[in-house]
Each structure stands twice: as C-alpha cells, then as structure tokens.
Design a protein around this motif. Structure first.
Motif, PDB file in Angstrom:
ATOM      1  N   PRO A 164      85.035   7.790  -7.184  1.00 43.38           N
ATOM      2  CA  PRO A 164      86.444   8.378  -6.828  1.00 43.38           C
ATOM      3  C   PRO A 164      86.447   9.906  -7.014  1.00 43.38           C
ATOM      4  O   PRO A 164      87.532  10.223  -7.733  1.00 43.38           O
ATOM      5  N   THR A 198      87.785  13.495  -6.118  1.00 45.62           N
ATOM      6  CA  THR A 198      88.966  14.019  -5.849  1.00 45.62           C
ATOM      7  C   THR A 198      88.827  14.562  -4.298  1.00 45.62           C
ATOM      8  O   THR A 198      87.870  15.355  -3.826  1.00 45.62           O
ATOM      9  N   ARG A 254      90.901  16.859  -1.964  1.00 41.14           N
ATOM     10  CA  ARG A 254      91.669  18.245  -2.197  1.00 41.14           C
ATOM     11  C   ARG A 254      92.000  18.986  -1.017  1.00 41.14           C
ATOM     12  O   ARG A 254      91.153  18.943  -0.120  1.00 41.14           O
ATOM     13  N   ASP A 259      95.768  18.585  -5.055  1.00 40.86           N
ATOM     14  CA  ASP A 259      94.896  17.168  -5.051  1.00 40.86           C
ATOM     15  C   ASP A 259      95.840  16.176  -4.545  1.00 40.86           C
ATOM     16  O   ASP A 259      96.792  16.211  -4.708  1.00 40.86           O
ATOM     17  N   SER A 260      95.048  15.509  -3.426  1.00 41.93           N
ATOM     18  CA  SER A 260      95.759  14.302  -2.994  1.00 41.93           C
ATOM     19  C   SER A 260      95.437  13.039  -3.592  1.00 41.93           C
ATOM     20  O   SER A 260      94.617  12.978  -4.768  1.00 41.93           O
ATOM     21  N   THR A 261      96.125  11.911  -3.249  1.00 39.16           N
ATOM     22  CA  THR A 261      95.814  10.436  -3.973  1.00 39.16           C
ATOM     23  C   THR A 261      94.979   9.745  -3.277  1.00 39.16           C
ATOM     24  O   THR A 261      94.660   8.303  -3.533  1.00 39.16           O
ATOM     25  N   ILE A 262      94.287  10.196  -2.148  1.00 37.07           N
ATOM     26  CA  ILE A 262      93.419   9.466  -1.159  1.00 37.07           C
ATOM     27  C   ILE A 262      92.233   9.104  -2.218  1.00 37.07           C
ATOM     28  O   ILE A 262      91.621   9.646  -2.807  1.00 37.07           O
ATOM     29  N   ASP A 263      91.748   7.409  -1.973  1.00 38.09           N
ATOM     30  CA  ASP A 263      90.780   6.963  -2.653  1.00 38.09           C
ATOM     31  C   ASP A 263      89.728   6.829  -1.753  1.00 38.09           C
ATOM     32  O   ASP A 263      89.737   5.998  -0.778  1.00 38.09           O
ATOM     33  N   GLY A 287      99.722  11.224   2.813  1.00 42.49           N
ATOM     34  CA  GLY A 287     100.108  11.137   1.828  1.00 42.49           C
ATOM     35  C   GLY A 287     100.714  12.491   1.641  1.00 42.49           C
ATOM     36  O   GLY A 287     100.995  12.945   2.733  1.00 42.49           O
ATOM     37  N   VAL A 308     101.116  16.687  -0.396  1.00 48.50           N
ATOM     38  CA  VAL A 308     100.880  17.606  -1.497  1.00 48.50           C
ATOM     39  C   VAL A 308     101.718  18.766  -1.656  1.00 48.50           C
ATOM     40  O   VAL A 308     102.620  18.825  -0.527  1.00 48.50           O
TER      41      VAL A 308
END
Length: 427
Positions: free
Chosen positions: A342, A344, A346, A361-365, A378, A380
């Motif tokens: 996982p 990051t 960004r 930072d994004s929450t992308i997985d 998402g 930012v």
C-alpha cells in the motif's frame, strides 16, 4: 519537453486531459529482475531488487545473539546492492556447503544426518525440541528486525529442507513433521504481518495457507505442464489459482539457461510468466548473462514489461475550488500482476522551475489496480500560494521516500513525478 497535456479543456475550474501510451520502463520497484549480487556476479541489465541467501548460523552465531546488522553491512551495502530493495531466504541445510545450523545447537547434541544427494551435506533432526524452540525464537527475532523494514521487498519462507526449499527429496524421512511445518508457518505469518511471504510451492502443509505467495526455482522448465508435480498444476490443485491477486509469485530461472529460455524457447518463458502471474525472477536471471543478441535483449525488455504491474494512464480530470482539488484518473495495468504493497499515492503541484510547491497524500489503494482497466477518484487539499502549476502524481517508495513508480506514458517525468497537466490555483 514532452507535453503532458495532449488534449485539455478549461471549463471554469475543471480540467480534463488524455494521454498516449509509451513503452513501459525497464526498471520499476518491486518487479523484474532480482539478481544475486555476491562476489563474482556481473549484472548486465538494469534491476530494482537484489537477492540474498543467508544461513541461520550467520545471523545467530550464539544463542540469542543476532548479527543482523553485520550481515546487512556485508551484503546490502556493497555497490551492486546499494539503494536496491531486498529479497532474501534463510536456510540451514544447503547441499555441498557447510551447514547453516548454529554450532551451539550441534554442540548441545543435535543429531546431524549425513546424506550424499545433490553433492552431500548434513540434515538436522527437525524433531529435536531444542531445534524447534530455537528456530521459532529466531523467526520472531527475524520478524522484529525486518517486518517494518521498508527496504525488504519479499521474504522467502526458507529455513526447512535442502536449500530451504521445504523438502529433503529423495530422503523424505529426514524432513520436518507436518506439525512442525505448521508451527513454522504460523510463526512466520505472525512475525511478518506487513511483508509478503513466499513459500517454495504449495506442496504439503504450505498448500493449506491462503496468505502465502510462491516461488518457482526452475522457471520455466518446471512451471507449466500436465504433470501434477509442476509449479502451476500444484497451485491449481490447492485452489490457489487466484491468490496472485494479493500474494506474489516469483522465482529463479533454470540456472545458466538464459539463452535457451530467452531466445530458443522464449515463447515457453513468456507463457509461464503470463499463466502464473510472475512478478520477479532471481537470483539467477538473464541479467547475469552477457549475451550479444538483439533477440535476447528485445525479449528481456518484453518480459520485464510483462512481469508484475505496468501502469498506463488514459485520462484524468481535476476540479479546483480554492486550494481543494477533486481528481479522477483512469488507466490500465498492462502487466500480469498487481502492486503488492500500500505505497502512498501522492499529488503535487510543480512550479515553473519544476520544484514541488505543495503536495498532498490521497487515499488511493494502488493494490486494487489489477491487470486491466482501473480508475480512482478522491480529493486533496494543497497549502500553497495562488498561481499556475503543473499537477503531478507520484507513488512514494517508503524506503527511498521519493516518488518511484514510472508509468508507461508519453508524459513529462520529473524526479519520479508523473505530470498530469497544468492547473491554476486561485485566491
């Protein structure tokens, strides 16, 4: 300078871009070649990972005294390994070589049975309670040292059997019991909750574990086929055909057979990589051979781009409200496997000197970007002054702490950042 903006439309505070593909990079983290870099090795191609075998008695020469730091300085810091991510396997019985069993266990009376197979060696008594207790304690220490180490890419389970390959064939009577195999695997998985572990194959007890990757030590000779002992048939027989989506597969090419399998029988190799979803090959791999053949070199490039992940963007959009940015990206993973950690994802704003003015930072997985199409969205928020910037995306390597995944696109790539297009931040 290659323009990152191939088609853009300014619609108020909305930006949209599309991108053209390009040949993928030869070096990307966590995929491709993982060569041995010890004494005498001559690496002929780029690589992002290195492979090490190490004996238990080198890491624990005395009971409870661990020499992890000394091993790392001796191996990880040599010029050919410096800055590379690490794959390693610990063994205690390596045919033709001196034992890897700690001397303090042998001195305590541990039985060592000589054998002549594969050049000979001595197999420890895996049923001895002293060995069992010491090995499980060592695994816990190994996990405490390396589970959170960002330089460690993948860990092969190792430890038991000839070469740490979890067999003593044909001397099957020498191998560990099913119960002790299970104790080892349970202790390994508990000690390494944040690392991807790889067993030799799913035979025996390992086949009942769904949270292991696997490594094939004879690619592609023993990889695919109708025989039930081969690598892929064994995986399928244990209903693990889809576990590559979360757990990696890799392994070693048949030693000294690069010309055969990268030129004469390359189609066999390519099919094995595609069918098994291999991410890496090593320690023996084509990068160790100096073969002056255009076909060999071209096939190596294709195989590297096929292994593991290969991300390519197709379109992106951004909506900006003050310093808040909502994004959407779409693309394809043209490789055969996902990205397994996982890391990051960004976003950054680059100024007119291509310096990072702000980042968020994004929450992308990224692990969800399986082969085929992917999309992510998402938002930012940036802390920066108003002005014109280039929006960029980066996948952050936790070891080097910089963006370190290159996409297969015709876009400007600046210090690891993949530029998406120009935006304006208003007051």
């Amino acid at each position: 300078m290659i323009t990152a903006l191939l088609a853009a439309h300014f619609l108020g505070t909305t930006y949209e871009w599309t991108y053209k593909p390009a040949p993928g990079p030869i070096v990307n983290p966590l995929k491709g070649w993982a060569p041995y870099v010890g004494e005498g090795s001559q690496i002929q191609q780029p690589y992002s990972m290195v492979y090490f075998n190490v004996k238990w008695n080198e890491l624990e020469p005395r009971d409870g005294v661990y020499k992890f730091n000394e091993w790392e300085k001796k191996t990880w810091d040599i010029p050919a390994a410096k800055g590379k991510l690490v794959v390693f396997r610990v063994s205690m019985d390596y045919p033709t070589e001196k034992t890897g069993v700690p001397q303090w266990l042998i001195d305590a009376g541990l039985k060592m049975t000589p054998y002549t197979d594969y050049g000979g060696g001595k197999s420890p008594d895996y049923s001895d309670p002293r060995l069992q207790k010491a090995l499980l304690k060592f695994i816990k220490a190994l996990g405490a040292r390396y589970n959170s180490n960002p330089r460690v890419a993948f860990i092969q389970v190792g430890l038991l059997g000839f070469w740490g390959e979890w067999h003593t064939w044909p001397r099957t009577e020498l191998f560990a019991s099913d119960d002790f195999q299970k104790q080892v695997l349970d202790t390994m998985t508990k000690a390494f909750p944040d690392k991807k572990l790889m067993a030799r194959n799913p035979s025996g007890v390992a086949g009942s574990y769904t949270n292991l990757g696997f490594h094939d030590d004879m690619i592609p000779q023993d990889t695919v086929g109708s025989e039930d002992w081969k690598f892929l048939p064994g995986i399928l027989a244990h209903n693990l055909g889809a576990n590559w989506k979360q757990y990696p597969r890799g392994g070693e090419m048949v030693p000294f057979a690069s010309k055969q399998y990268m030129v004469d029988e390359y189609s066999t190799t390519l099919k094995a990589v595609q069918d098994v979803h291999f991410t890496w090959i090593g320690p023996y791999c084509p990068a160790l051979e100096n073969i002056e053949s255009d076909t060999f070199k071209s096939n190596c490039r294709q195989l590297i781009r096929t292994m593991g992940y290969q991300f390519s963007l197709t379109k992106a959009s951004a909506q900006i409200d003050g310093k808040n940015l909502a994004f959407r990206i779409e693309g394809t993973n043209d490789g055969v496997a996902p990205f397994y950690y996982p890391w990051t994802v960004r976003f950054a704003l680059l100024d007119d000197q291509d310096h990072v003015a702000a980042q968020a930072d994004s929450t992308i997985d990224i692990r969800k970007w399986l082969p085929g199409n992917f999309r992510a969205n998402g938002s930012v928020s940036f802390a920066t002054k108003p002005g014109k910037y280039r929006l960029a995306l980066g996948v952050i390597d936790p070891y080097n702490r910089v963006p370190d995944v290159e996409f297969a696109n015709q876009i400007d790539k600046i210090d690891g950042w993949q530029t998406l297009g120009q935006v304006q931040i208003k007051p």
